[in-house]
Design a protein around this motif. Sequence first.
Motif, PDB file in Angstrom:
ATOM      1  N   HIS A  52      25.138 -49.296  35.443  1.00  0.00           N
ATOM      2  CA  HIS A  52      24.381 -49.212  34.190  1.00  0.00           C
ATOM      3  C   HIS A  52      23.546 -47.934  34.166  1.00  0.00           C
ATOM      4  N   GLU A  53      22.987 -47.678  33.007  1.00  0.00           N
ATOM      5  CA  GLU A  53      21.963 -46.643  32.867  1.00  0.00           C
ATOM      6  C   GLU A  53      20.919 -47.160  31.889  1.00  0.00           C
ATOM      7  N   LYS A  54      19.691 -46.763  32.116  1.00  0.00           N
ATOM      8  CA  LYS A  54      18.608 -47.176  31.219  1.00  0.00           C
ATOM      9  C   LYS A  54      18.615 -46.247  30.009  1.00  0.00           C
ATOM     10  N   LEU A  55      18.571 -46.827  28.832  1.00  0.00           N
ATOM     11  CA  LEU A  55      18.585 -46.036  27.598  1.00  0.00           C
ATOM     12  C   LEU A  55      17.161 -45.842  27.085  1.00  0.00           C
ATOM     13  N   PRO A  56      16.811 -44.611  26.756  1.00  0.00           N
ATOM     14  CA  PRO A  56      15.498 -44.404  26.136  1.00  0.00           C
ATOM     15  C   PRO A  56      15.567 -44.739  24.646  1.00  0.00           C
ATOM     16  N   VAL A  57      14.870 -45.775  24.229  1.00  0.00           N
ATOM     17  CA  VAL A  57      14.844 -46.170  22.817  1.00  0.00           C
ATOM     18  C   VAL A  57      13.383 -46.176  22.383  1.00  0.00           C
ATOM     19  N   ARG A  58      13.064 -45.359  21.365  1.00  0.00           N
ATOM     20  CA  ARG A  58      11.703 -45.293  20.853  1.00  0.00           C
ATOM     21  C   ARG A  58      11.729 -45.550  19.354  1.00  0.00           C
ATOM     22  N   THR A  59      10.860 -46.434  18.909  1.00  0.00           N
ATOM     23  CA  THR A  59      10.783 -46.757  17.488  1.00  0.00           C
ATOM     24  C   THR A  59      10.074 -45.634  16.735  1.00  0.00           C
ATOM     25  N   ALA A  60      10.117 -45.700  15.411  1.00  0.00           N
ATOM     26  CA  ALA A  60       9.483 -44.673  14.584  1.00  0.00           C
ATOM     27  C   ALA A  60       7.973 -44.604  14.814  1.00  0.00           C
ATOM     28  N   ASP A  61       7.362 -45.734  15.200  1.00  0.00           N
ATOM     29  CA  ASP A  61       5.915 -45.712  15.434  1.00  0.00           C
ATOM     30  C   ASP A  61       5.564 -45.511  16.912  1.00  0.00           C
ATOM     31  N   GLY A  62       6.527 -45.074  17.722  1.00  0.00           N
ATOM     32  CA  GLY A  62       6.253 -44.666  19.093  1.00  0.00           C
ATOM     33  C   GLY A  62       6.297 -45.745  20.154  1.00  0.00           C
ATOM     34  N   VAL A  63       6.862 -46.908  19.861  1.00  0.00           N
ATOM     35  CA  VAL A  63       6.958 -47.979  20.860  1.00  0.00           C
ATOM     36  C   VAL A  63       8.271 -47.820  21.620  1.00  0.00           C
ATOM     37  N   ASP A  64       8.195 -47.789  22.956  1.00  0.00           N
ATOM     38  CA  ASP A  64       9.400 -47.707  23.790  1.00  0.00           C
ATOM     39  C   ASP A  64       9.962 -49.106  23.997  1.00  0.00           C
ATOM     40  N   LEU A  65      11.268 -49.272  23.750  1.00  0.00           N
ATOM     41  CA  LEU A  65      11.939 -50.547  23.933  1.00  0.00           C
ATOM     42  C   LEU A  65      12.850 -50.474  25.150  1.00  0.00           C
ATOM     43  N   LEU A  66      13.012 -51.595  25.824  1.00  0.00           N
ATOM     44  CA  LEU A  66      13.891 -51.673  26.986  1.00  0.00           C
ATOM     45  C   LEU A  66      15.327 -51.846  26.528  1.00  0.00           C
TER      46      LEU A  66
END
Length: 116
Positions: A52-66
């Motif tokens: 696997h690899e960890k994906l960087p996901v950031r919402t429009a308001d700056g919250v990082d999601l796993l």
Amino acid sequence: MTARRAGAAAVAGLVGAWAIGCAAMYERAFGSRRRGPDAERSWTPEDLDLVHEKLPVRTADGVDLLAWHLPGTREAAVIVCPGHRGRAADVLGVSAALQRAGFSVTAMGWRGTAGS
């Protein structure tokens, strides 16, 4: 009358043994596999030896999601999300099965859950 009581006691014993067996099977199938100080930590793909690899996901308001990406061998991809208030770790079993079937899988958690 004593034969009737003995029969009732035998039935009660069998019912009790059946209930204990059901509880043990339920714990084995659905209970936590972690014990001790690590028991409350969420599962990760490393725990299941998944590529696997960890994906960087950031919402429009700056919250990082796993989110994790599990590469597959087919030209097909599946996005797996847990239910309401679910964590990415909650869908690792399904994600692993899909990866073994050859699908590329992205598993993600929701805002406000562990890791996000």
